[in-house]
Design an enzyme around this catalytic site. Structure first.
Site, PDB file in Angstrom:
ATOM      1  N   ASP A  38       0.990  -1.025  -0.142  1.00 45.68           N
ATOM      2  CA  ASP A  38      -0.158   0.134  -0.027  1.00 45.68           C
ATOM      3  C   ASP A  38       0.845   1.312  -0.059  1.00 45.68           C
ATOM      4  O   ASP A  38       2.033   1.182   0.510  1.00 45.68           O
ATOM      5  CB  ASP A  38      -0.900   0.032   1.339  1.00 45.68           C
ATOM      6  CG  ASP A  38      -1.903  -1.128   1.133  1.00 45.68           C
ATOM      7  OD1 ASP A  38      -2.229  -1.628  -0.037  1.00 45.68           O
ATOM      8  OD2 ASP A  38      -2.605  -1.567   2.340  1.00 45.68           O
ATOM      9  N   TYR A  65       5.976  -8.606   8.417  1.00 47.43           N
ATOM     10  CA  TYR A  65       5.937  -7.165   8.694  1.00 47.43           C
ATOM     11  C   TYR A  65       6.064  -6.866  10.212  1.00 47.43           C
ATOM     12  O   TYR A  65       6.045  -7.578  11.049  1.00 47.43           O
ATOM     13  CB  TYR A  65       4.190  -7.068   8.330  1.00 47.43           C
ATOM     14  CG  TYR A  65       3.745  -7.222   6.945  1.00 47.43           C
ATOM     15  CD1 TYR A  65       3.844  -6.309   6.029  1.00 47.43           C
ATOM     16  CD2 TYR A  65       3.347  -8.552   6.595  1.00 47.43           C
ATOM     17  CE1 TYR A  65       3.240  -6.622   4.762  1.00 47.43           C
ATOM     18  CE2 TYR A  65       3.045  -8.868   5.421  1.00 47.43           C
ATOM     19  CZ  TYR A  65       3.030  -7.871   4.288  1.00 47.43           C
ATOM     20  OH  TYR A  65       2.912  -8.130   3.132  1.00 47.43           O
ATOM     21  N   ASP A  79      -6.787   1.887   7.423  1.00 51.90           N
ATOM     22  CA  ASP A  79      -5.517   2.385   7.875  1.00 51.90           C
ATOM     23  C   ASP A  79      -5.836   4.149   7.811  1.00 51.90           C
ATOM     24  O   ASP A  79      -6.868   4.642   7.755  1.00 51.90           O
ATOM     25  CB  ASP A  79      -4.419   2.082   6.847  1.00 51.90           C
ATOM     26  CG  ASP A  79      -4.637   2.532   5.323  1.00 51.90           C
ATOM     27  OD1 ASP A  79      -5.620   3.301   5.286  1.00 51.90           O
ATOM     28  OD2 ASP A  79      -3.936   2.234   4.510  1.00 51.90           O
ATOM     29  N   ARG A 174      -4.130  -4.983   7.484  1.00 49.98           N
ATOM     30  CA  ARG A 174      -5.146  -3.994   7.799  1.00 49.98           C
ATOM     31  C   ARG A 174      -6.335  -4.687   8.216  1.00 49.98           C
ATOM     32  O   ARG A 174      -6.849  -4.223   9.012  1.00 49.98           O
ATOM     33  CB  ARG A 174      -5.654  -3.087   6.359  1.00 49.98           C
ATOM     34  CG  ARG A 174      -4.481  -1.880   6.227  1.00 49.98           C
ATOM     35  CD  ARG A 174      -4.888  -1.338   4.946  1.00 49.98           C
ATOM     36  NE  ARG A 174      -4.814  -1.988   3.486  1.00 49.98           N
ATOM     37  CZ  ARG A 174      -5.679  -1.735   2.602  1.00 49.98           C
ATOM     38  NH1 ARG A 174      -6.672  -0.820   2.520  1.00 49.98           N
ATOM     39  NH2 ARG A 174      -5.545  -2.134   1.667  1.00 49.98           N
TER      40      ARG A 174
END
Length: 289
Positions: A38, A65, A79, A174
């Site tokens: 993203d 992540y 987000d 997310r």
């Protein structure tokens, strides 16, 4: 030019933007990326240069992540890029309560992708439908989450949890943030995301655009070897068979079935092949280097 670039994607750029910038810096037309990030996310974005774009499907799928989840806030995009849907105090949340909720997000789980995502529904991207004001529920997808480790906790009105997550392909961090907030009754959204591992490339070894440009200008940039991150077994072919493989011919091989990295006897990487019932079939044949 043929090989891979372990790019450290900056915030504010789409993965497509990054591919375009690499094209300009390296003077290449054929550039691709593995695993979309993203725009707000940073970290590892695997880039394939030249014919190495054909090898992207054969790279390892596991990803990792480092994420910050903010409680007491929900948004349209799950987000901080989206519009605020709700706000409330998360001052009462304790780390111990959050920690007890995390195991339900481990293993093989069903996950609903964010409304703003690249998933296709009826031939259209969800983010295109969302921007048109259409309320479309994303279909559930089964994903794999291998590990979630708490790195930090900051309590307050908008409490924040920092975690390290190891997962399989297609997992939306997310969505984990959003669903964790729903479970805890405060709502939550993803406040920060850095990808630390993708396609076998690690964040510690990644290059920024600035470093890449400096190396290209100085003539010192060297793409990572095509087989750098591949995990399939290696099959070495003698010269005559190596030539036939490069011509796209099938070859009898006394090996177990499966995908193979194919090399010649000097260890030059020729491409990818698959052995089925004792027959090696070329899947990707790379040009001679």
């Amino acid at each position: 030019m043929l090989g891979f670039l372990n790019l450290h994607k900056p915030t504010g750029m789409t993965s497509h933007d990054c591919v375009g910038k690499v094209r300009r810096i390296c003077g290449l037309k054929r550039v691709g990326h593995g695993g979309t990030l993203d725009p707000l996310a940073t970290g590892v974005l695997p880039i394939a240069l030249g014919p190495a774009t054909r090898l992207l499907p054969y790279l390892p799928e596991q990803k990792a992540y480092q994420a910050t989840i903010r409680f007491g806030l929900t948004t349209t995009t799950d987000d901080l890029a989206g519009d605020i849907l709700s706000e409330q105090s998360a001052n009462h949340l304790a780390q111990e309560v959050v920690e007890k909720a995390l195991p339900q997000f481990l293993g093989s789980i069903e996950q609903r992708p964010p409304a703003y995502s690249a998933i296709q529904v009826q031939g259209q991207r969800l983010y295109d439908l969302a921007r048109q004001g259409k309320n479309v529920t994303a279909p559930l997808r089964r994903v794999e989450v291998f590990d979630i480790q708490i790195l930090d906790w900051q309590g307050g009105e908008k409490s924040e949890l920092e975690v390290a997550i190891a997962c399989g392909p297609g997992t939306y961090i997310r969505s984990i943030a959003r669903d964790l907030g729903e479970v805890l009754g405060t709502g939550a959204t993803l406040a920060q995301l850095t990808r630390t591992l993708s396609c076998g490339f690690a964040l510690a070894d990644s290059l920024t655009f600035e470093t890449l440009a400096e190396q290209v200008q100085a003539g010192t940039f060297s793409p990572l070897e095509p087989s750098f991150s591949l995990q399939q077994p290696i099959l070495h072919l003698p010269p005559a068979e190596a030539q036939r493989f490069c011509w796209g011919q099938k070859l009898p091989q006394d090996c177990a079935d499966g995908m193979m990295q194919v090399h010649d006897t000097s260890n030059r990487f020729l491409g990818m092949g698959e052995i089925i019932d004792g027959l090696l079939k070329p899947k990707v044949v790379l040009p001679a280097q």
